[in-house]
Design a protein around this motif. Sequence first.
Motif, PDB file in Angstrom:
ATOM      1  N   UNK A  19       0.844  -1.202   0.000  1.00 18.55           N
ATOM      2  CA  UNK A  19       0.000   0.000   0.000  1.00 18.55           C
ATOM      3  C   UNK A  19       0.876   1.248   0.000  1.00 18.55           C
ATOM      4  N   UNK A  20       2.001   1.156   0.696  1.00 21.52           N
ATOM      5  CA  UNK A  20       3.024   2.205   0.683  1.00 21.52           C
ATOM      6  C   UNK A  20       2.463   3.606   0.964  1.00 21.52           C
ATOM      7  N   UNK A  21       1.920   3.826   2.162  1.00 23.98           N
ATOM      8  CA  UNK A  21       1.347   5.144   2.481  1.00 23.98           C
ATOM      9  C   UNK A  21       2.353   6.286   2.414  1.00 23.98           C
ATOM     10  N   UNK A  22       3.629   6.000   2.699  1.00 27.50           N
ATOM     11  CA  UNK A  22       4.658   7.050   2.623  1.00 27.50           C
ATOM     12  C   UNK A  22       4.885   7.488   1.177  1.00 27.50           C
ATOM     13  N   UNK A  23       4.710   6.552   0.245  1.00 22.61           N
ATOM     14  CA  UNK A  23       4.845   6.900  -1.157  1.00 22.61           C
ATOM     15  C   UNK A  23       3.636   7.647  -1.688  1.00 22.61           C
ATOM     16  N   UNK A  24       2.474   7.379  -1.101  1.00 21.01           N
ATOM     17  CA  UNK A  24       1.244   8.051  -1.514  1.00 21.01           C
ATOM     18  C   UNK A  24       1.175   9.474  -0.966  1.00 21.01           C
ATOM     19  N   UNK A  25       1.888   9.704   0.134  1.00 25.54           N
ATOM     20  CA  UNK A  25       1.860  10.988   0.826  1.00 25.54           C
ATOM     21  C   UNK A  25       2.106  12.207  -0.066  1.00 25.54           C
ATOM     22  N   UNK A  34      -5.081  22.722  -2.746  1.00 25.67           N
ATOM     23  CA  UNK A  34      -6.064  23.802  -2.755  1.00 25.67           C
ATOM     24  C   UNK A  34      -7.275  23.531  -1.869  1.00 25.67           C
ATOM     25  N   UNK A  35      -7.273  22.417  -1.166  1.00 24.61           N
ATOM     26  CA  UNK A  35      -8.407  22.071  -0.310  1.00 24.61           C
ATOM     27  C   UNK A  35      -8.196  22.586   1.110  1.00 24.61           C
ATOM     28  N   UNK A  36      -9.294  22.817   1.794  1.00 25.28           N
ATOM     29  CA  UNK A  36      -9.204  23.224   3.196  1.00 25.28           C
ATOM     30  C   UNK A  36      -8.848  22.009   4.046  1.00 25.28           C
ATOM     31  N   UNK A  37      -8.524  22.248   5.316  1.00 23.32           N
ATOM     32  CA  UNK A  37      -8.146  21.157   6.218  1.00 23.32           C
ATOM     33  C   UNK A  37      -9.292  20.156   6.366  1.00 23.32           C
ATOM     34  N   UNK A  38     -10.523  20.654   6.442  1.00 23.51           N
ATOM     35  CA  UNK A  38     -11.688  19.784   6.581  1.00 23.51           C
ATOM     36  C   UNK A  38     -11.900  18.940   5.317  1.00 23.51           C
ATOM     37  N   UNK A  39     -11.754  19.567   4.153  1.00 25.92           N
ATOM     38  CA  UNK A  39     -11.910  18.852   2.884  1.00 25.92           C
ATOM     39  C   UNK A  39     -10.803  17.817   2.706  1.00 25.92           C
ATOM     40  N   UNK A  40      -9.593  18.152   3.141  1.00 30.46           N
ATOM     41  CA  UNK A  40      -8.477  17.212   3.047  1.00 30.46           C
ATOM     42  C   UNK A  40      -8.720  16.009   3.946  1.00 30.46           C
ATOM     43  N   UNK A  41      -9.251  16.264   5.139  1.00 28.91           N
ATOM     44  CA  UNK A  41      -9.548  15.178   6.073  1.00 28.91           C
ATOM     45  C   UNK A  41     -10.630  14.262   5.499  1.00 28.91           C
ATOM     46  N   UNK A  42     -11.653  14.865   4.885  1.00 29.16           N
ATOM     47  CA  UNK A  42     -12.734  14.085   4.270  1.00 29.16           C
ATOM     48  C   UNK A  42     -12.206  13.237   3.108  1.00 29.16           C
ATOM     49  N   UNK A  43     -11.327  13.826   2.298  1.00 31.04           N
ATOM     50  CA  UNK A  43     -10.747  13.115   1.160  1.00 31.04           C
ATOM     51  C   UNK A  43      -9.944  11.907   1.627  1.00 31.04           C
ATOM     52  N   UNK A  44      -9.111  12.099   2.671  1.00 29.19           N
ATOM     53  CA  UNK A  44      -8.300  11.001   3.215  1.00 29.19           C
ATOM     54  C   UNK A  44      -9.186   9.899   3.789  1.00 29.19           C
ATOM     55  N   UNK A 151      -5.422  -7.108  10.107  1.00 31.75           N
ATOM     56  CA  UNK A 151      -4.197  -6.528   9.545  1.00 31.75           C
ATOM     57  C   UNK A 151      -4.520  -5.525   8.445  1.00 31.75           C
ATOM     58  N   UNK A 152      -5.476  -5.879   7.582  1.00 34.33           N
ATOM     59  CA  UNK A 152      -5.897  -4.958   6.517  1.00 34.33           C
ATOM     60  C   UNK A 152      -6.452  -3.675   7.128  1.00 34.33           C
ATOM     61  N   UNK A 153      -7.323  -3.833   8.133  1.00 31.48           N
ATOM     62  CA  UNK A 153      -7.921  -2.673   8.796  1.00 31.48           C
ATOM     63  C   UNK A 153      -6.848  -1.809   9.457  1.00 31.48           C
ATOM     64  N   UNK A 154      -5.873  -2.457  10.095  1.00 31.28           N
ATOM     65  CA  UNK A 154      -4.804  -1.725  10.797  1.00 31.28           C
ATOM     66  C   UNK A 154      -3.942  -0.933   9.820  1.00 31.28           C
ATOM     67  N   UNK A 155      -3.606  -1.544   8.686  1.00 28.18           N
ATOM     68  CA  UNK A 155      -2.753  -0.865   7.701  1.00 28.18           C
ATOM     69  C   UNK A 155      -3.510   0.286   7.035  1.00 28.18           C
ATOM     70  N   UNK A 158      -3.663   3.064   9.500  1.00 34.93           N
ATOM     71  CA  UNK A 158      -2.347   3.708   9.542  1.00 34.93           C
ATOM     72  C   UNK A 158      -2.157   4.634   8.345  1.00 34.93           C
ATOM     73  N   UNK A 159      -2.605   4.164   7.178  1.00 39.79           N
ATOM     74  CA  UNK A 159      -2.529   4.974   5.956  1.00 39.79           C
ATOM     75  C   UNK A 159      -3.324   6.264   6.113  1.00 39.79           C
ATOM     76  N   UNK A 160      -4.511   6.149   6.676  1.00 43.84           N
ATOM     77  CA  UNK A 160      -5.369   7.320   6.909  1.00 43.84           C
ATOM     78  C   UNK A 160      -4.678   8.330   7.831  1.00 43.84           C
ATOM     79  N   UNK A 161      -4.080   7.828   8.901  1.00 39.76           N
ATOM     80  CA  UNK A 161      -3.385   8.700   9.859  1.00 39.76           C
ATOM     81  C   UNK A 161      -2.187   9.379   9.197  1.00 39.76           C
ATOM     82  N   UNK A 162      -1.441   8.607   8.385  1.00 46.04           N
ATOM     83  CA  UNK A 162      -0.270   9.160   7.692  1.00 46.04           C
ATOM     84  C   UNK A 162      -0.685  10.235   6.700  1.00 46.04           C
TER      85      UNK A 162
END
Length: 210
Positions: A19-25, A34-44, A151-155, A158-162
């Motif tokens: 999944x490589x969340x660091x690469x997706x970052x 160009x999105x607000x903090x709330x819109x960015x959170x919703x997108x993630x 494990x899938x849920x945890x990763x 983690x991706x969402x948090x990253x």
Amino acid sequence: MDDLITFGLLCLTSFFTLINPLGTMPIFLTMTTDLSEQERRFTAKKASLVSFIIIICFALSGQLLFKFFGISVNSFKIVGGVIFFMMGMDMLQARLSAVKIKKNEVKNYVNDISITPLAIPMICGPGAITNAIVLMEDASSISKIVILLVSIAAVVLTTYIILLSSSKIIKVIGQTGINVMMRLMGLIVMVIAVEFFFSGLKPIIHDLIK
């Protein structure tokens, strides 16, 4: 007990590296500049949720797909090993998969970028889907199935948090740090690829000899 721990570690490490969340970052940051903090959170949140649902669906329906198309698990492991190896090679060279979207089109896709390309194929790519199907086939007990789903849920969590912390993380580790992490994860992916490839190849060769 040791078998369950080994399987759990395989699930966590393989999904995290694929999944490589660091690469997706960096891509997430670029597409949500160009999105607000709330819109960015919703997108993630939406991208992570869609990815989780898709991976779980493929994991649970893998057996049906094999029967419908007449595909053997061993053949899938060989193909999966090749896919993983190619992905690992790109990661080892710190090459991110470029998402080709014109600047004047980004705003038009603000509501959709959480699904494409963030959820598919950045988070939930062919590697993660293949990994889910193969590991579900290897899950020979209820305990292993539960470990796989957790494990899938945890990763994904983690991706969402990253993704939410992406701007802070990049400031701390910098682009060089990201490249180093990608190379390390690429090496792990390539090792997993070799294991998958030969675990699928051995039974096929054994059947041919018989």
